[in-house]
Every structure is written in C-alpha cells, then in structure tokens.
Design a protein around this motif. Structure first.
Motif, short mmCIF file in Angstrom:
data_model
loop_
_atom_site.label_atom_id
_atom_site.label_comp_id
_atom_site.label_asym_id
_atom_site.label_seq_id
_atom_site.Cartn_x
_atom_site.Cartn_y
_atom_site.Cartn_z
N TRP A 579 66.58 10.02 50.26
CA TRP A 579 66.16 10.09 51.66
C TRP A 579 65.44 8.80 52.00
O TRP A 579 64.48 8.43 51.31
CB TRP A 579 65.21 11.26 51.90
CG TRP A 579 65.90 12.60 51.84
CD1 TRP A 579 66.92 13.02 52.63
CD2 TRP A 579 65.61 13.69 50.96
NE1 TRP A 579 67.30 14.29 52.30
CE2 TRP A 579 66.51 14.73 51.28
CE3 TRP A 579 64.69 13.88 49.93
CZ2 TRP A 579 66.50 15.96 50.61
CZ3 TRP A 579 64.69 15.10 49.27
CH2 TRP A 579 65.58 16.12 49.61
N PRO A 581 63.41 6.32 55.02
CA PRO A 581 62.63 6.52 56.25
C PRO A 581 63.50 6.44 57.50
O PRO A 581 64.51 5.76 57.52
CB PRO A 581 61.63 5.35 56.22
CG PRO A 581 61.51 4.99 54.78
CD PRO A 581 62.86 5.27 54.18
N ASN A 584 66.15 12.19 57.54
CA ASN A 584 65.59 13.41 56.96
C ASN A 584 64.74 13.07 55.75
O ASN A 584 64.74 11.94 55.28
CB ASN A 584 66.72 14.33 56.50
CG ASN A 584 67.46 14.90 57.68
OD1 ASN A 584 66.89 15.02 58.77
ND2 ASN A 584 68.72 15.22 57.48
N GLY A 585 64.05 14.08 55.25
CA GLY A 585 63.27 13.87 54.04
C GLY A 585 62.83 15.22 53.50
O GLY A 585 62.46 16.10 54.27
N ARG A 685 55.65 5.68 57.42
CA ARG A 685 55.84 6.75 58.41
C ARG A 685 57.31 7.14 58.31
O ARG A 685 58.16 6.59 58.99
CB ARG A 685 55.54 6.23 59.82
CG ARG A 685 54.09 5.92 60.05
CD ARG A 685 53.85 5.53 61.49
NE ARG A 685 52.63 4.77 61.60
CZ ARG A 685 51.42 5.32 61.70
NH1 ARG A 685 51.31 6.63 61.74
NH2 ARG A 685 50.34 4.58 61.77
N HIS A 686 57.56 8.10 57.41
CA HIS A 686 58.94 8.41 57.08
C HIS A 686 59.74 8.88 58.29
O HIS A 686 60.89 8.54 58.47
CB HIS A 686 58.98 9.49 55.99
CG HIS A 686 60.35 9.75 55.46
ND1 HIS A 686 60.83 9.13 54.33
CD2 HIS A 686 61.36 10.53 55.92
CE1 HIS A 686 62.07 9.53 54.11
NE2 HIS A 686 62.42 10.38 55.06
N TYR A 687 59.11 9.69 59.14
CA TYR A 687 59.85 10.32 60.25
C TYR A 687 59.73 9.55 61.56
O TYR A 687 60.06 10.06 62.60
CB TYR A 687 59.39 11.77 60.43
CG TYR A 687 59.54 12.57 59.15
CD1 TYR A 687 60.77 13.12 58.80
CD2 TYR A 687 58.46 12.75 58.28
CE1 TYR A 687 60.91 13.83 57.62
CE2 TYR A 687 58.60 13.46 57.10
CZ TYR A 687 59.83 13.99 56.77
OH TYR A 687 59.99 14.68 55.61
N THR A 691 54.95 9.78 63.92
CA THR A 691 54.48 10.71 62.90
C THR A 691 53.45 10.01 62.01
O THR A 691 53.33 8.79 62.02
CB THR A 691 55.65 11.21 62.02
OG1 THR A 691 56.31 10.08 61.47
CG2 THR A 691 56.62 12.01 62.85
N LEU A 753 65.53 6.94 67.36
CA LEU A 753 64.37 7.83 67.36
C LEU A 753 63.53 7.65 68.63
O LEU A 753 62.93 8.60 69.12
CB LEU A 753 63.48 7.53 66.14
CG LEU A 753 63.84 8.18 64.84
CD1 LEU A 753 62.81 7.82 63.78
CD2 LEU A 753 63.90 9.70 65.00
#
Lengths: 886, 113
Positions: A579, A581, A584-585, A685-687, A691, A753
């Motif tokens: 996964w 960044p 999804n994760g 900030r993976h998402y 976030t 995003l």
C-alpha cells in the motif's frame, strides 16, 4: 354626438364592472322600454294604469328576461375584458421589445445577467437534484439500506466484519436480505489478453437485495457463494469492451491464473457500486474472536415489507447485544447502524452540494437586485412617462403589468439562453467532477430540471420587475413635473441604495465562504506530506495466484522488476509496497511485548528494500531493510516517528518487539511471531493532506510474502515522470506479460484526492466573483445616476468655487454609507452562516478573522473602484456646460 | 292582431338584424318597427326581443351604446357591426332558399304527385 361619447368612453374604459352595475344597466334599459310602451298606449287613449298593465303584459316574463340579460351581459363583459387584457399584454410585450431595442446596452446586460444567473442556478440544481433528491435507480429504492458497525462510544463505522454480518444475516427478522461487498482492482485475463479491472467481491444475496437486472444470465447461486466457486458476473460495459459480446468467451476468463465462468451480465443502468466491471464471490474470514474486528466490508440490505428503518435498527441492535455478550472481543459490535442507502452514498457530498445550492440562490438574488437597481436608476426618464400615463387615466395595475412584463420578457429570453448554457455547464462540471461526485452518471437535464428552470426564470423576472414596477407606478404627475427641475439636491434614492446594500451584503457572504475554502485549500497544499510528490510513478500490479503460488516466485518477480527499473535511464530510485500513500492502506491491531494494552493499532506495510528511498521517506534512526532480512532470519520492522512517540515517548523504540495480531494472524490459529524494531523513519499522511500522520510500521516483503502478491511499484524519476511511463510499461511486459498495471503518478493521485475540494473552492469563488462584479456594477450605476441627477447642484457648487476634493468627497460619502451598511450586514450574515461549512474547513475557524478581514478589505477596494469612476466624472463637470444643459 | 303567428325559432335574430340594417335603433323602436312592417302579423314578446338583442351583442353581431331618444329619454341604442352585416346577408340567402323549398312542396297539387 353619440360616436363622440363612445370614443370618450372607450378612452376612459368606462364599462360596467360589478354585478350591481350590470343589473342597474339592464333595469334601466327595460324601464326605458316600458316607459315608451306606456306612452304609446296612453297616446291610444288608455288610462295610465291600464297602459302600465298592458305594457307589462306585453313585455312577458320580466324576471326571467332580467336574469338572462344580466347573465349574457356579464359573459360578454368578461370575454371582452379577457380579450382586452390579452391585447394589452400583447401590446406591452411589443412595447417592451421596442424599449429593449431602444436601449440595447441595458437589454444585453440584462439578458446576460439573467442568462448567467439562471444557468448557474439551473446547473447547480440539476446536479444537486440528481445526487441528493432523486431516488436511487433501483427497484423499490426506499427499502434499500446501508448497515454500519457501531463502536463503544456509539460512533458509526461504514465497514462491517464478515463474522458479524453472518450473525445479522441468520438472526434478523426485519430485512429481506443483507449482502456484503468490497471493491478493488485486479488483473483479469480474457483469452490471452490481460487487463486491469474494477472488481467487487460480494457475499450474500447481493444481486437480489438490489434486484439487479441482467442483460443475460443469472446471479451467483447460494451454492456458488458458499463454495467460492470460480464464477463471475460482469458488467454490460465490460461485456462489450473486453469480451466483444462473445458468449463463447464466457468460459475463457482467467483470474489469478484460474479459469472462471461468466454466469451473467449486469445491465449498464444497474451497476453497483458504480464503475464495477466484475463481481466475484467474496472469500471472507469467519469465526469468533478477533475476526469480529476485521471490518473490511460495506453492507447493504433490503427492508422486508412493512418494516421501517427504525424497526430494522432495533432488531439489529438486539442482535449486536447478543453478539457482544457471547463474544466480548468485538470492538465494533456495540450496535448496528441502519440508514437509507441513498443517505449513505451521498453523505459526504451532501454538505457541499447544499452549500452550493444556497450560494447559487445568493447569486440569483444579487443578479435580481442588481437589475432592479439599474432599472430604478434608469427610470428617471421613465417616471415622467409613467406619470403622464397615470394622469391620462391608465390604471396603476396596467402600469405594474407593463413594467413586470418588460422584465419577464427579458428574463424569459435570458432564461432560454441560460438553459442552453446549462447543458454546457453541466457537461463541463461532470467532466471536472464526475469521478468524485456520487451518482454522477445519473445527472440528466429532463422535464423536472426544465420545470425548475422555468420557475427560476419567472421568479427572477418577477423579483426584478416588482420593485421598479411598484416604485414607478407610485409616482404622481405633479411630483414629476414640478419636482424634476430646479430643486437642488433633489432625488432621494433610498430604494436603489437599499438594493445595492443587499447586493454588497450577499456578495460579502459568498466571498467569505469562498475565502475560507481558499484558505483551507492553501493550508492543505502547503502541508508536508512526508513523501515525494514530484516525479514519482506508481504502478499497481497484481500477481496471478496460480503461477505465483510460491512466495519465492513473488519475491523474485519484484526483485527483477526493481532491478530493471533502476537500470532505466532517468530513474533515480525504485521500490514497491503493498500500500502506498494517497491510496488504500491496511491498519493492523498490534500487540507490544510486555504490555497488556488491547486494541492498539498501526498501519502495516510490506515493502521492498528500495521502497522507502523511492517514495521519499527519510530514515531517522537505526536502519532500513537489506538483503539479510529474509524468511529464515530475525523478523524485523521499521516504524515511523509518530508510532515511536505514541508508544515509547521519550525512549528509543529500537530493539523493542511488536506483532501485527490482525494482519498476520490466521483465524483460530496461533498468534503471529514477534517483529523487532530496527529503525525509525519519517511520518507520512498516508490518506492525503486532510488526514493526520498516523502510526505506521513497515516490514520487508520477504518476511511477509503473503502481502507480496498485490503491490504497487514506485519509481522516482529525475525528469518528467509521465514521459517515463511507456518505458516502465515495457519493462513490466518483459518481466511477465500477464501482469498489467494501473499507472499513475503521485501528483495525479494527489490531484484526484483534492479534486472535489478544488472544484468546490473554484465554484464558490466563481459564484462570489459574479456576485461581487454585479455588486460593483450596482454601486457604479447608483452613483452614476446620483451624479447625473445632481449635475445642476454639482455645477452650481463648482461655479461657486467648491474644490474638486470636496465634490469627490460628496459623491464618495454617499457611496460609503451604502457600502459600509451593506458590508456590515454581510459580515453579520457571514458570522451566522459560515458555521454551516465547518465540516469543509481544515485548520481554519469558520470565523477566521484573517479571512473575514481580507474579504472585507477586498470588497471595499472593489467598491471604491466602482465608485471612483462616477465621482471623477462629477469633478470634471464644466459648470457652464452643465447649467446650460438644463 | 288576433291571429298573430308565433315566431319560428331563429327567425327573431334574423328580423332584428334586418331591422338594424336601416340604422341604429333601441329595443322599443325595433319592436315597433317589426310590428308595423308585418302589419301586426308577427307577435314578438318584448322580453324575447331583449334576450335576442343581448345574444346578438354577445356574439359581436351588434353593439350597444347609451343614447338619447327624440323625447329626451335615455335608451340603449343597438347598431349592426360588420360581422352582423355579413351574417344577415348569409342568413337571408339561407332563409330564402329554405322557404322556397318548403313552399314548393306545400303548394304542390295532388295531381302532380
């Protein structure tokens, strides 16, 4: 003589109006007749009484005749009134048309304003209606519900665990069926052609819950679902595009290296979730204990007959309580949320769509106020015309009708242009926002939208016309003839000023909303993400299960791919992770050695040795992975700083041991082996930017090869990333032609995003700009009018030696009052309204003083510029010329 | 006068139009004119006459205006409109054709049958 009286009557329109008048006229006519009869009979020598009696007898049924006469008279009267009215309307329309041609500048401006504001309002409504107001395009859509897990504090989670779902499924008495689903992307092979496809794994009676209609074939049977049979259902789009509508190919579909059979094709209109191309029976983990907390699935259901959402909610909550008491491990088993599926699908969009609907109503109001104000200003010359008409006997209602009709005419023509423009605007919006807008494919312009457009048009026309109509028709001749000349400083223009004030207030509210979004957006794009955005290619790849069943084969694949990619000219680093960044994760429950804490969690990633460098995450302490980390050696992990601070504040985490209890465990098996922390890396900030940076840990994919079947290759390039994609693709094909990839760049993923925020910000700023421009034009025309009206006064003053700055000040003062009062009202309204957009703001208070001050200053500057032109004109007046013109 | 004939349906309107073809007239004047020119053979009830007048007015065949009589009395004067004139012409032709046909049949002698 008679014809003259007739003309006079016609001019004055003296026709009997009320029933009483009609009756009086009829009686008068009959009385006259009887009187003449009586004279005749008296002349023949009858006595007066005799003559009267004979006359009445001769007349016949008096009462009946009277009734009939009154009736026909009134009918005729009403007919002629209707005809007259239509005639007047026709004349007014022609007159309005002529007036428009006389002042083409104003007419064009009004048309443009109407067209633009109606187009904005109609397009916004079109989209909001399709997304929020209409029923879902499924059979009996009101009975479809979404089911949510509920945590200990009552907070809902949109995902459920298969284990809980199975219990709901068996025990509920309020739902006709519950299904679970999970979407993703995989590789599918049709004959020899491998491609990426959007898939949805489904469990339970998915197709019967939705009452999906099939082009041909059938949904999965219960047996197929239970046995994880190798069957798929495909969408109409996939069927046409990838399979060429060839039934023979339905046995030639390969997934994970295994042959699958297509059992049916879903109609394009019935595809759910949107964009799904292939549906597969889900393989879900079952059992008690930890499995209850693996919430990976969305759940949908159909209410049984005569059951309400509340009934189902109670029913499922009771089941959840039973699950909790039997299996207290479940942290998502504190209840079940049941809500209409439509609300679930549109929950996120609902806030901003409603906001836009409100904003566009403001724009429409500003446009109407603007045109109404311009009309008042334009109406000086008009007032005399109106006064003369009134004096000549035209009714006030006739004047109101005439002015209203003029505006309706402009609004209708503007509205027609606006509707044509709407088609274009909606298309452009869908192009920009289609991917982030739920139900975007359901947006259409139909009779419903056209009806609303017509209503908006008429409303706009009336709103614009009513004010000037009432104002103009209320003038008297004496006032106009007497007051127009002479008096110094005459011409109060309170109504015009009020309208401009309203425009300014509304524009300021919109500006504030736009400003807050703009600030949020800037904060977001300036936030450090913790990884590189520039020149990073991502390629999501799934290895088919059968040929890559051996873990060593999987590792080999990624290693040879990585080696080839690194050798490409222009590539500075390459790696892969399950996964990455901005996508999804997975989050795993973790256990820390020597601690009893339950339900700790951290993101868990399987990565190759080159990954952290390729994605741009810096090493802060210890080491990253190298070739010695393998299946036989010590299991190691690298954690991020946030995880280190959260679990080992003030200490070094290196050497401590943790384990990923959910993501590495097998249902009902022994707990997974410990991982020793060997390094600390930077946070990400993976998402996405909106976030937080969350605790995360990384482990070499060689030590958790289970996660190495579906990975994303990350390629850091020294030049333009997009230009290297074909070369990367070629390398991929050489390693294995059966592994197609979804290519993208981190920049594109970030843009995707941010897309809805960007769009919302642009649309709201656009609305605010239109409103501000109109308000500026309003100020301009108000002051121009004021200067024109006070020409004489200004000239006299100038002749008497008033200084330019004094004259300038005089005009500006008038503008200042209007602008300041309007701005104050706007600020108050903004204070009350920005609260509604709290959910859309990031690190900005809805009452952010910087934004409020900024937009107010901006508005004042624009207003000042709009006021400057007419003010300067006033100071340039030549007194002699001005006075002579009078 | 004793053997006055009741009017056939529809003929009153025609007669009123004919009367007005000489010029504007009020209701009483029309009644008198009709009586005189039929030698009292046609009996027109005054109330029926007025209903006919209003009917014709509402159809736009005649129009009315208040005026003053020779004896200085206010009365409603009716005049024929252009539509009324053309209607009179058409209806007269129809009526004549109709009565001729009816007469021809009624006047047949038994022998010719």
């Amino acid at each position: 003589m008679m014809s003259e009286e007739r003309r006079y009557r016609r001019f004055l329109r003296l026709r009997p109006q009320s029933r009483e008048e009609v009756e009086r006229e009829v009686e008068e006519e009959i009385d006259a007749h009887l009187a003449m009869r009586v004279e005749e009979y008296e002349a023949r020598g009858e006595s007066r009484e005799q003559a009267r009696a004979d006359a009445v007898r001769r007349f016949g049924d008096y009462a009946h005749a009277r009734r009939e006469l009154v009736r026909t008279y009134r009918e005729q009267h009403m007919r002629s009134r209707r005809a007259e009215w239509l005639d007047a309307v026709r004349r007014d329309v022609i007159y309005g048309w002529r007036r428009a041609l006389h002042a083409p500048g104003y007419a064009l401006f009004a048309l443009a304003t109407f067209a633009l504001s109606i187009a904005l309002a109609t397009s916004t409504f079109t989209i909001v209606d399709a997304v929020l107001f209409r029923s879902l395009p499924f059979a009996d859509p009101e009975r479809l519900v979404a089911l949510q897990s509920v945590g200990e504090t009552g907070e809902p989670f949109s995902r459920v665990s298969a284990a809980n779902w199975l219990d709901w499924q068996q025990q509920n008495r309020t739902l006709a069926g519950i299904a679970i689903l999970q979407s993703g992307r995989i590789s599918v092979q049709v004959r020899a052609q491998a491609m990426r496809a959007q898939i949805t794994d489904v469990g339970g009676p998915f197709f019967s819950v939705l009452r999906t209609r099939f082009l041909w074939g059938r949904p999965f049977t219960e047996e197929e679902l239970r046995n994880n049979a190798r069957v798929v259902v495909v969408s109409e789009g996939f069927w046409r595009r990838a399979m060429g509508e060839d039934r023979a190919l339905s046995e030639r579909v390969t997934i994970n290296g295994y042959p699958f059979t297509v059992t049916g094709v879903v109609r394009a209109s019935d595809v759910y979730p949107r964009a799904t191309e292939v549906w597969l029976p889900a393989r879900y983990p079952m059992g008690n204990g930890a499995a209850r907390n693996w919430i990976n699935y969305a759940a949908i259901g159909r209410l049984a007959d005569d059951v309400t959402v509340a009934d189902a909610d109670r029913d499922l909550d009771a089941i959840a309580a039973r699950i909790r008491s039997a299996d207290p491990v479940g942290i998502y088993s504190y209840g079940v949320g049941v809500l209409p599926l439509k609300d679930d699908l549109t929950a996120d969009a609902s806030t901003y769509l409603r906001l836009l609907l409100g904003a566009v109503a403001f724009v429409l109001l500003v446009a109407c106020a603007n045109l109404a104000g311009m009309n008042l200003a334009r109406g000086v010359a008009r007032k005399r015309e109106m006064a003369v008409r009134l004096a000549l006997g035209a009714g006030r209602s006739a004047l109101i009708r005439q002015v209203l009709l003029e505006h309706l005419l402009l609004a209708v023509v503007g509205g027609l242009i606006g509707i044509a423009f709407t088609v274009f605007l909606v298309r452009a919006t869908l192009q920009a926002a289609g991917s982030v807008l739920p139900r975007a494919d359901e947006v259409t312009i139909d009779w419903r939208v056209l009806g609303v457009a017509a209503a908006i048009t008429i409303l706009a026309g009336l709103l614009t016309g009513l004010f000037p109509a009432l104002r103009l028709s209320g003038t008297s001749l004496r006032q106009q003839m007497g007051g127009a000349r002479g008096a110094v400083g005459g011409g109060r223009q309170t109504p015009g000023a009020v309208l401009v004030g309203i425009e300014i207030a509304l524009a300021l509210v919109l500006l504030t909303g736009g400003g807050l979004l703009l600030r949020s957006y800037r904060i977001l794009i300036e936030r450090p993400l913790g990884f590189d955005i520039r020149n990073v290619i991502t390629a999501q790849i799934d290895l088919p299960y059968a040929p890559y069943r051996e873990p060593a084969r999987r590792i080999l694949y990624w290693q040879s791919l990585e080696a080839r990619l690194k050798a490409l000219p222009g590539v500075s680093a390459a790696g892969s992770a399950n996964w990455v960044p901005l996508g999804n994760g997975g989050i795993s429950f973790i256990e820390i050695e020597g601690r009893a804490d339950q339900n700790l969690g951290a993101g868990y990633r399987a990565v190759s040795d080159g990954y952290l460098q390729a994605i741009g995450v810096p090493l802060l302490a210890g080491r990253t992975f190298n070739a010695t980390d393998d299946l036989g050696t010590q299991r190691v992990t690298v954690i991020n700083q946030r995880m280190a601070e959260q679990f080992w504040p003030g200490q070094s985490p290196i050497g401590r041991r943790v384990r990923a209890v959910s993501m590495e465990s097998v249902p009902d098996g022994p707990p997974p082996a410990w991982l020793t922390i060997v390094g600390v890396v930077g946070n990400v900030r993976h998402y996405g930017p909106d976030t937080d940076m969350r605790p995360e840990m990384y482990t070499s994919y060689r030590q958790i090869p289970f996660y190495a079947s579906s990975m994303t290759a990350v390629i850091k390039t020294s030049g333009d990333a997009n230009r290297l994609i074909p070369a990367v693709q070629a390398q991929l094909r050489e390693v294995d032609p059966a592994t197609p990839a979804d290519f993208s760049t981190q920049r594109e993923r970030l843009a995707a995003l941010m897309r809805w925020r960007r769009l919302l910000m642009n649309v709201l700023s656009g609305f605010a700009s239109v409103a501000l421009l109109l308000a500026a034009l309003g100020i301009y025309s108000l002051l121009s009018f004021a200067v024109a009206q006070r020409t004489r006064e200004i000239a006299v003053r100038a002749a008497l030696g008033a200084r330019r700055s004094n004259l300038l000040g005089m005009v500006f003062r008038q503008a200042l009052t209007v602008v300041l009062l309007g701005a104050a009202a706007g600020l108050l309204a903004a204070f009350a309204l920005t609260r509604l957009m709290t959910a859309l703001l990031v690190d900005v208070s809805p009452l952010d003083p910087v934004t409020f001050a900024g937009v107010t200053v901006f508005l004042l500057v624009v207003a000042g510029m709009a006021a400057a032109l007419p003010a300067l004109r006033a100071t340039r007046l030549d007194p002699l010329v001005a006075l002579r013109a009078e | 006068v004793d053997q006055a004939l009741p009017l056939l349906k529809g003929t009153l309107d025609l007669l009123v139009l004919k009367t007005l073809s000489w010029g504007a007239q009020h209701g009483y004047g029309i009644a008198t004119w009709l009586e005189q020119h039929s030698d009292g053979a046609l009996e027109v009830e005054d109330s029926a006459l007025y209903q006919a007048l209003h009917r014709l007015e509402s159809r736009g065949l005649i129009e009315a205006e208040w005026g003053v009589t020779e004896n200085n009395r206010r009365a409603r004067y009716y005049r024929m409109t252009a539509a009324g004139r053309s209607r009179l012409r058409k209806e007269t032709a129809t009526w004549l054709r109709y009565t001729q046909s009816v007469s021809a049949i009624l006047l047949m002698s038994a022998r010719t049958v």
